[in-house]
Motif scaffolding. Structure first.
Motif, mmCIF file in Angstrom:
data_model
loop_
_atom_site.group_PDB
_atom_site.id
_atom_site.type_symbol
_atom_site.label_atom_id
_atom_site.label_comp_id
_atom_site.label_asym_id
_atom_site.label_seq_id
_atom_site.Cartn_x
_atom_site.Cartn_y
_atom_site.Cartn_z
ATOM 1 N N VAL A 181 0.815 -1.170 -0.018
ATOM 2 C CA VAL A 181 0.114 -0.057 -0.165
ATOM 3 C C VAL A 181 0.858 1.381 0.170
ATOM 4 C CG1 VAL A 181 -1.791 1.261 1.192
ATOM 5 C CG2 VAL A 181 -1.773 -1.256 1.261
ATOM 6 N N VAL A 182 0.570 2.338 -0.876
ATOM 7 C CA VAL A 182 1.108 3.597 -0.904
ATOM 8 C C VAL A 182 0.317 4.589 -0.657
ATOM 9 C CG1 VAL A 182 2.793 5.196 -2.211
ATOM 10 C CG2 VAL A 182 3.257 2.689 -2.440
ATOM 11 N N GLN A 185 10.114 -11.094 -3.910
ATOM 12 C CA GLN A 185 11.025 -10.932 -2.961
ATOM 13 C C GLN A 185 11.296 -9.549 -2.584
ATOM 14 O OE1 GLN A 185 14.426 -13.270 -3.251
ATOM 15 N NE2 GLN A 185 13.404 -15.230 -3.687
ATOM 16 N N ALA A 186 11.922 -9.175 -1.566
ATOM 17 C CA ALA A 186 11.977 -7.880 -1.120
ATOM 18 C C ALA A 186 12.374 -6.747 -2.153
ATOM 19 C CB ALA A 186 13.467 -7.710 -0.195
ATOM 20 N N LEU A 187 13.462 -7.035 -3.052
ATOM 21 C CA LEU A 187 13.548 -5.988 -4.256
ATOM 22 C C LEU A 187 12.410 -5.822 -4.981
ATOM 23 C CD1 LEU A 187 15.673 -3.944 -5.533
ATOM 24 C CD2 LEU A 187 16.395 -6.019 -6.848
ATOM 25 N N ASP A 188 11.605 -6.939 -5.373
ATOM 26 C CA ASP A 188 10.423 -6.723 -6.208
ATOM 27 C C ASP A 188 9.586 -5.701 -5.411
ATOM 28 O OD1 ASP A 188 11.443 -8.695 -7.917
ATOM 29 O OD2 ASP A 188 10.862 -10.188 -6.440
ATOM 30 N N SER A 189 9.308 -6.075 -4.343
ATOM 31 C CA SER A 189 8.384 -5.102 -3.490
ATOM 32 C C SER A 189 8.821 -3.730 -3.234
ATOM 33 C CB SER A 189 8.027 -5.910 -1.975
ATOM 34 O OG SER A 189 7.304 -7.061 -2.311
ATOM 35 N N LEU A 190 10.136 -3.579 -2.967
ATOM 36 C CA LEU A 190 10.458 -2.083 -2.878
ATOM 37 C C LEU A 190 10.428 -1.500 -4.008
ATOM 38 C CD1 LEU A 190 12.021 -0.434 -0.829
ATOM 39 C CD2 LEU A 190 14.318 -1.053 -1.963
ATOM 40 N N GLN A 191 10.530 -2.082 -5.290
ATOM 41 C CA GLN A 191 10.656 -1.367 -6.731
ATOM 42 C C GLN A 191 8.957 -1.089 -6.850
ATOM 43 O OE1 GLN A 191 12.392 -4.245 -9.017
ATOM 44 N NE2 GLN A 191 14.472 -3.102 -9.059
ATOM 45 N N ALA A 192 8.420 -1.776 -6.518
ATOM 46 C CA ALA A 192 6.771 -1.693 -6.674
ATOM 47 C C ALA A 192 6.390 -0.391 -5.883
ATOM 48 C CB ALA A 192 5.907 -2.868 -6.435
ATOM 49 N N LEU A 193 6.793 -0.476 -4.475
ATOM 50 C CA LEU A 193 6.569 0.633 -3.793
ATOM 51 C C LEU A 193 7.024 2.131 -4.262
ATOM 52 C CD1 LEU A 193 7.321 -0.994 -0.349
ATOM 53 C CD2 LEU A 193 5.055 -0.064 -1.028
ATOM 54 N N MET A 194 8.154 2.119 -4.845
ATOM 55 C CA MET A 194 8.845 3.142 -5.343
ATOM 56 C C MET A 194 7.992 3.632 -6.529
ATOM 57 S SD MET A 194 13.036 2.781 -4.983
ATOM 58 C CE MET A 194 13.040 1.464 -5.779
ATOM 59 N N LEU A 211 2.425 8.501 -7.862
ATOM 60 C CA LEU A 211 1.368 9.249 -6.976
ATOM 61 C C LEU A 211 1.715 10.852 -6.882
ATOM 62 C CD1 LEU A 211 0.260 7.147 -3.721
ATOM 63 C CD2 LEU A 211 -1.262 8.392 -5.425
ATOM 64 N N LEU A 212 2.924 11.051 -6.805
ATOM 65 C CA LEU A 212 3.424 12.500 -6.594
ATOM 66 C C LEU A 212 3.284 13.061 -8.050
ATOM 67 C CD1 LEU A 212 6.711 11.681 -4.743
ATOM 68 C CD2 LEU A 212 4.650 12.670 -3.806
ATOM 69 N N ARG A 213 3.620 12.117 -8.986
ATOM 70 C CA ARG A 213 3.484 12.929 -10.542
ATOM 71 C C ARG A 213 1.913 13.070 -10.841
ATOM 72 N NH1 ARG A 213 5.951 9.088 -12.466
ATOM 73 N NH2 ARG A 213 4.288 7.742 -13.302
ATOM 74 N N ASP A 214 1.358 12.128 -10.566
ATOM 75 C CA ASP A 214 -0.240 12.532 -10.714
ATOM 76 C C ASP A 214 -0.877 13.304 -10.272
ATOM 77 O OD1 ASP A 214 0.068 10.239 -12.551
ATOM 78 O OD2 ASP A 214 -0.998 8.827 -11.224
ATOM 79 N N HIS A 215 -0.432 13.688 -8.999
ATOM 80 C CA HIS A 215 -1.127 14.822 -8.109
ATOM 81 C C HIS A 215 -0.262 16.073 -8.002
ATOM 82 C CE1 HIS A 215 -4.537 12.944 -6.470
ATOM 83 N NE2 HIS A 215 -3.636 11.464 -6.429
ATOM 84 N N ALA A 233 16.114 7.447 -3.936
ATOM 85 C CA ALA A 233 15.112 7.545 -5.194
ATOM 86 C C ALA A 233 14.213 8.845 -4.804
ATOM 87 C CB ALA A 233 14.218 6.298 -5.075
ATOM 88 N N PHE A 234 14.040 9.533 -3.590
ATOM 89 C CA PHE A 234 12.978 10.250 -3.280
ATOM 90 C C PHE A 234 13.406 11.946 -2.857
ATOM 91 C CE2 PHE A 234 10.221 6.549 -3.540
ATOM 92 C CZ PHE A 234 9.263 7.017 -4.184
#
Length: 309
Positions: free
Chosen positions: A14-15, A37-46, A52-56, A100-101
């Protein structure tokens, strides 16, 4: 100023985007593949956070709060170990997110985050001490007292999911022990309990058991009775050790048990907790529900940012 709240753990990511750390703009849920695995989830979150930041059209991100579904190294402000998703212990997630942010990232356990969100719910605003338990992919706990989460060790604490409740030890826990509360009272634990008690029933999902209970299926009633017995042992231990004003049960199973099986659970708890504490602790379903972890992570990030400024 804007904040992002991340949640990892279980079957979803969730983000949440918030303005001023209080007003929610939008939350997005990503289904986590069972083999991720961890890297997959981290990339999906990023990727979702950046979208979200871009769309808003948000350009003033202040910080990120990360509610992590596992152990958190509080000294390093870093995800440590997740028993349901490999790779986090060797991934410097905070540094990756900060690069990244370009904002500070604050990491806390997902149950701690959910408890912070619950503390702001109207039902709980005047409660000084409560113990939050989530019943989902795992079983986690957090003790909220006098305005904050109670911590004793940088490595973690309040691991209610890993106390022994099944002396027979027939079901293994992801932690490596047998008979833990998580082994029999998480979603996967309920499924394993069902297969142990009624191997010929053909039950393939935990939801089949709760639905069968409502429909008065004999096998499902027997399974949920045993489940409630184990959960009652765990909650009695919570009361005996912490004596909170109330216990809050989160997650889909938590909501089901604390409403449909409330009276049965209370009877088991009352019979097993320290006699002096009987009748003094109430049990309630979560109020914030879905999104509690990412929302609580935002509260935490804002709090940490203010304390460090």
């Amino acid at each position: 100023m804007a904040y992002l709240g991340f949640e990892s753990g279980g079957t979803k990511l969730v983000v949440t985007l918030s303005i001023n750390g209080s007003d929610i703009v939008e939350s997005r849920v990503i289904k986590r593949p069972h083999d991720a695995q961890a890297l997959d989830s981290l990339q999906a979150l990023m990727q979702t956070g950046q979208a979200l930041l871009r769309d808003h059209q948000i350009s003033d991100l202040a910080a990120i709060g990360f509610g992590f579904g596992g152990n958190v190294n509080q000294l390093l402000n870093q995800p440590s170990l997740c028993m349901h998703e490999a790779g986090w212990e060797s991934l410097s997630a905070r540094e990756v997110l900060e690069e990244a942010f370009s904002v500070p990232v604050y990491v806390l356990n997902d149950c701690d985050a959910a408890a912070l969100a619950e503390a702001k719910a109207e039902l709980n605003r005047n409660v000084q001490h409560f113990y939050y338990v989530t019943l989902g992919t795992g079983v986690g706990g957090a003790f909220y007292t006098n305005g904050d989460i109670f911590h004793t060790s940088p490595a973690g604490n309040a691991e209610i999911g890993h106390i022994m409740v099944d002396e027979s030890g027939n079901i293994a826990c992801p932690c490596g022990n047998k008979g833990c509360l998580e082994a029999v009272c998480s979603g996967p634990g309920l499924l394993q309990l069902s297969k142990l008690l009624y191997p010929r029933a053909g039950i393939s999902r935990a939801e089949e058991v709760t639905q069968g209970y409502v429909e008065n299926d004999e096998a499902c009633i027997a399974i949920m009775d045993k489940y409630t017995e184990y959960l009652g042992k765990g909650m009695a231990a919570v009361i005996t050790l912490f004596h909170p004003e109330r216990i809050i049960l989160g997650g889909g199973l938590g909501s089901f048990v604390s409403t449909v099986l409330h009276d049965k659970l209370i009877r088991i708890v009352e019979a097993r907790c320290y006699p002096l504490f009987r009748g003094s602790v109430s049990i309630h379903p979560w109020q914030v529900c879905e999104g509690a972890v990412s929302l609580g992570a935002i509260f935490y990030a804002k709090q940490q940012l203010m304390e460090r400024s």
